[in-house]
Design an enzyme around this catalytic site. Structure first.
Site, mmCIF file in Angstrom:
data_model
loop_
_atom_site.group_PDB
_atom_site.id
_atom_site.type_symbol
_atom_site.label_atom_id
_atom_site.label_comp_id
_atom_site.label_asym_id
_atom_site.label_seq_id
_atom_site.Cartn_x
_atom_site.Cartn_y
_atom_site.Cartn_z
ATOM 1 N N GLY A 1 0.812 -1.221 0.000
ATOM 2 C CA GLY A 1 0.000 0.000 0.000
ATOM 3 C C GLY A 1 0.836 1.257 0.000
ATOM 4 N N ALA B 1 -11.810 12.403 -32.692
ATOM 5 C CA ALA B 1 -10.489 12.834 -32.243
ATOM 6 C C ALA B 1 -10.269 14.314 -32.554
ATOM 7 C CB ALA B 1 -9.408 11.978 -32.871
#
Ligand code: HXC
Length: 506
Positions: free
Chosen positions: A165, A397
């Protein structure tokens, strides 16, 4: 011992870190110590250490100078920066309750004072002996990383292990730098992976700097050693504002490199060229600092100066995957645009993309939600935005790459621009399908139709005729166009409806 002697003795102990043997081991591994690192990072004579006498709550852990982390504040290029540096020579730099409290303290001070925070990570992770107190410490750090996001710049440099973590604090910060050979980041290490999946992989291959830079996109930069990483962080800090309420600092203007921009785009629309040459020919000489080079290279992003003014640059790269937008490029773009917007870098976008990348891998991987980040980030950004369409700008795009409709303040196109719903080949197949089917020589007819389509639609003048681009400019006029555009937009005010926060597609 009198008072003076006691303090002197205690200071000496703190400076000695984990003792000569462990310091020697650290050096043998090619690493600087935590204290050497902070002193290399800040301007000479400006380091003010905080919490040097902090010790673990439990005496069972023995002598642990500074509880394994050096924290404090200094100046970088004369501006305040808060720093923490984990000290691998003390309990492996592992994070216990008080170690975490020291990091939280500098995070709080950085946020309160509107100054950047730099973390230098070199740690065995959660201190096993401190169990849930160590986990709690991480949670408090992650929370502060999140609250500081978009307020003060946060940079993390991985200079040793970063496992489990522990990787999530770096991931929550703006920029991650890694040192080749000594830095490794992973959620689960090689042994766990082998036990669970049978895969065999070395720590470096799994989570080393090049893997995290090129394969996963977790790291933004990789350097060969500690000194190089710290120099790079000084350079980054010199470019960034101290916080979101300041503008990034200006620099002495410099001319661009002599690049033949007029001859850059090949006559054949299917031939690639290097968009980095356009960047070099437009922005101040040597000023482009590319982020995430080596990851999704079909898109190039980074910080540059334009006549001394800092800008964020986003450009499709026709040399890689023809400049298409894929999942990784979309993530890279979304993250960079939000970073630039948060810290007040005007955005310059250079467009040459035939569209989003087709394929089942892309669709199943969620190109729809990843690609949506491009639109979201641009539309959300309030900094001045100027777009230059160099060649292809087709369909979704075209819209996504900071079109006027999405929020570009000003847009220009080179005469080589092709702005249309789709490329000539695909368009001819659809709109002339019947003629192609009926033709004796479909190849010749198709060629003719493609040429006709290109003539009619694949140029900048249809878009310019509707006002979707403000100007058609020769490539060599681009720098002047951008300088004047950003000057004219310097006082831009733009707002969004008040809200708790948006819900960006992820
Ligand atoms: C306590 C630790 C430690 C840890 C290392 N040390 N990691 N002490 N807690 N997590 C100590 C070692 O006991 C040793 O002490 C010293 O640091 C140096 O470690 P070495 O193993 O000798 O060094 P090296 O061979 O270089 O190996 C480094 C290492 C290894 C790869 C980091 O120590 C290691 O695997 N440590 C455990 C890593 C880990 O699993 N951490 C927990 C991750 S989970 P002495 O006294 O002998 O010098 C996690 C959860 C966070 O972090 C969750 C947040 C949500």
């Amino acid at each position: 011992m009198n008072h003076r002697e006691e303090l002197t003795h205690r200071r000496k102990a703190a400076i000695g870190l984990g003792g000569p043997e462990r310091v020697e081991r650290q050096h043998r591994m090619g690493k600087l110590t935590a204290r050497e690192r902070v002193l290399a990072l800040v301007d000479s004579g400006t380091w003010e250490e905080l919490g040097a006498h902090v010790a673990p709550r439990s005496s069972d852990l023995g002598d642990a100078p500074g509880d394994g982390v050096v924290t404090g504040v200094g100046l970088v290029h004369g501006r305040t920066v808060y720093v923490y540096a984990q000290d691998f020579t003390v309990l492996g730099g592992s994070l216990g309750e008080m170690h975490a409290a020291k990091i939280q303290r500098v995070q709080d001070l950085a946020l309160k004072s509107g100054a950047p925070i730099v973390g230098l990570n070199d740690s065995g992770g959660a201190r096993i002996q401190e169990g849930v107190d160590a986990l709690n410490g991480y949670g408090e750090i992650f929370k502060r990383n999140t609250h500081a996001s978009g307020v003060v710049p946060q940079i993390t440099c991985i200079m040793g292990p970063s496992a489990g973590g522990a990787v999530y604090s770096p991931a929550l910060t703006d920029i991650v730098v890694m040192v080749r050979g000594t830095a490794q980041m992973f959620i689960t290490g090689p042994q766990v992976i082998e036990a669970v999946t049978g895969e065999r992989v070395s720590a470096e291959e799994l989570g080393g700097a090049d893997s995290q830079l090129r394969r996963s996109g977790v790291a933004h930069f990789a350097t060969d050693d500690d000194a190089g990483a710290l120099e790079l962080i000084r350079e980054l800090l010199g470019r960034l504002p101290s916080n979101n309420l300041e503008d990034p600092p200006v620099r002495t203007p410099a001319d661009p490199e002599a690049v033949d921009l007029a001859g850059l785009v090949p006559d054949d629309p299917n031939k690639p060229y290097d968009i980095r040459m356009a960047i070099r020919g437009i922005f101040d000489h040597g000023s482009f600092l590319e982020f995430q080079q080596g990851y999704a290279d079909n898109l190039v992003v980074g910080l540059a100066y334009l006549d001394g003014h800092p800008v964020g640059v986003v450009a499709n790269q026709p040399r890689v995957l023809a400049g298409t937008l894929d999942i990784n490029a979309s993530d890279k773009l979304g993250r960079f645009v939000r970073f630039a917007d948060a810290f007040n870098f005007p955005l310059v976008t250079l467009v040459d993309t035939p569209g989003y990348l087709p394929g089942t891998g892309q669709e199943y991987g969620g190109i729809i939600r990843h690609g949506a980040k491009v639109l979201y980030a641009y539309a959300e950004a309030t900094v001045p935005k100027v777009t230059v369409i160099c060649r292809k700008a087709y369909g979704g795009a075209y819209l996504a790459m900071c079109s006027r409709s999405l929020g570009a303040d000003l847009a220009a196109a080179w005469p080589t621009a092709e702005i249309a719903v789709m490329g000539p080949e695909g368009a001819a197949n659809i709109i002339y399908r019947r003629e192609l089917q009926a033709a004796d020589d479909p190849v010749a007819v198709k060629q003719k139709k493609v040429a006709e389509y290109r003539e009619r639609f694949a140029n900048p003048y249809v878009a310019a005729g509707r006002g979707y681009v403000d100007a058609v400019i020769f490539p060599e006029e681009t720098r002047d166009f951008l300088v004047r555009s950003l000057q004219s937009l310097a006082g831009k005010r733009d707002g969004r409806p008040p809200k708790k926060h948006g819900n960006m597609p992820v």
